[in-house]
Design an enzyme around this catalytic site. Structure first.
Site, PDB file in Angstrom:
ATOM      1  N   CYS A  65      12.130  49.160 -16.302  1.00  0.00           N
ATOM      2  CA  CYS A  65      13.220  48.146 -16.533  1.00  0.00           C
ATOM      3  C   CYS A  65      14.301  48.643 -17.368  1.00  0.00           C
ATOM      4  CB  CYS A  65      12.247  47.105 -17.517  1.00  0.00           C
ATOM      5  SG  CYS A  65      13.399  45.888 -18.198  1.00  0.00           S
ATOM      6  N   CYS A  68      14.376  47.455 -21.219  1.00  0.00           N
ATOM      7  CA  CYS A  68      13.534  47.907 -22.227  1.00  0.00           C
ATOM      8  C   CYS A  68      12.859  49.127 -22.131  1.00  0.00           C
ATOM      9  CB  CYS A  68      12.433  46.644 -22.477  1.00  0.00           C
ATOM     10  SG  CYS A  68      11.210  46.631 -21.385  1.00  0.00           S
ATOM     11  N   CYS A 114      10.139  41.296 -15.763  1.00  0.00           N
ATOM     12  CA  CYS A 114       9.390  42.291 -16.857  1.00  0.00           C
ATOM     13  C   CYS A 114       8.661  41.497 -17.817  1.00  0.00           C
ATOM     14  CB  CYS A 114      10.514  43.296 -17.393  1.00  0.00           C
ATOM     15  SG  CYS A 114       9.773  44.396 -19.000  1.00  0.00           S
ATOM     16  N   CYS A 117      10.046  42.299 -21.717  1.00  0.00           N
ATOM     17  CA  CYS A 117      11.112  41.679 -22.055  1.00  0.00           C
ATOM     18  C   CYS A 117      11.854  40.494 -21.624  1.00  0.00           C
ATOM     19  CB  CYS A 117      12.261  42.613 -22.430  1.00  0.00           C
ATOM     20  SG  CYS A 117      12.969  43.211 -20.803  1.00  0.00           S
ATOM     21  N   CYS A 137      10.757  42.250  -4.382  1.00  0.00           N
ATOM     22  CA  CYS A 137      12.147  42.378  -3.918  1.00  0.00           C
ATOM     23  C   CYS A 137      12.982  42.447  -5.064  1.00  0.00           C
ATOM     24  CB  CYS A 137      12.405  41.204  -3.049  1.00  0.00           C
ATOM     25  SG  CYS A 137      14.051  41.219  -2.233  1.00  0.00           S
TER      26      CYS A 137
END
Ligand code: ZN
Length: 148
Positions: A65, A68, A114, A117, A137
């Protein structure tokens, strides 16, 4: 392995608990990210197809991510979907990604975020390759590649 049935179940009945949570103010995210990363991850934007070089890259590594650093996808489960966005068949861990029903644009889709976060990643669709049949996607801007 997650299947479409699991995804629908998560989006209707709630998601798995993440290993940890990271929460920051909008101002903190804004100062940490580029304007384009902020627009996509925190304001649920979409990048133009074929705009990210990750789409065609097949370098070995783990995609995490951008907000984070939580590990999200492994390059070994990346595939060429031809859509213009990086595409994966599974998250790296069942609880890495969060699923929510998205009814914007007059469609019913499943948004992926995510789970640590709440960064917007993209959407997941039930038209991916076997065995999971899933296609995650994802916007390139939401990811960073940690090369192996
Ligand atoms: Zn995150």
């Amino acid at each position: 392995m997650l299947t479409w049935k699991d995804i629908i179940n998560f989006s209707v009945n709630g998601n798995l608990k993440p290993d940890k949570r990271i929460e920051k103010s909008e101002a903190e995210w804004q100062s940490q990210l580029t304007p384009e990363q902020y627009r996509i991850t925190r304001l649920k934007g979409t990048e133009r197809p074929h705009s990210g070089d990750m789409c065609t890259s097949h370098e070995a590594g783990i995609y995490s991510c951008i907000c984070c650093g939580t590990l999200l996808f492994d390059s070994t489960i990346k595939f060429s979907s031809g859509t213009g966005w990086p595409s994966f068949t599974q998250p790296i861990k069942d609880n890495a990604v969060k699923y929510e029903k998205d009814t914007t644009l007059g469609m019913v889709r499943v948004e992926i975020m995510c789970n640590t976060c709440d960064s917007h990643l993209g959407h997941v669709f039930p038209d991916g390759p076997e065995p999971s049949g899933l296609r995650y996607c994802v916007n390139s801007e939401s990811l960073q590649l940690e090369k192996k």
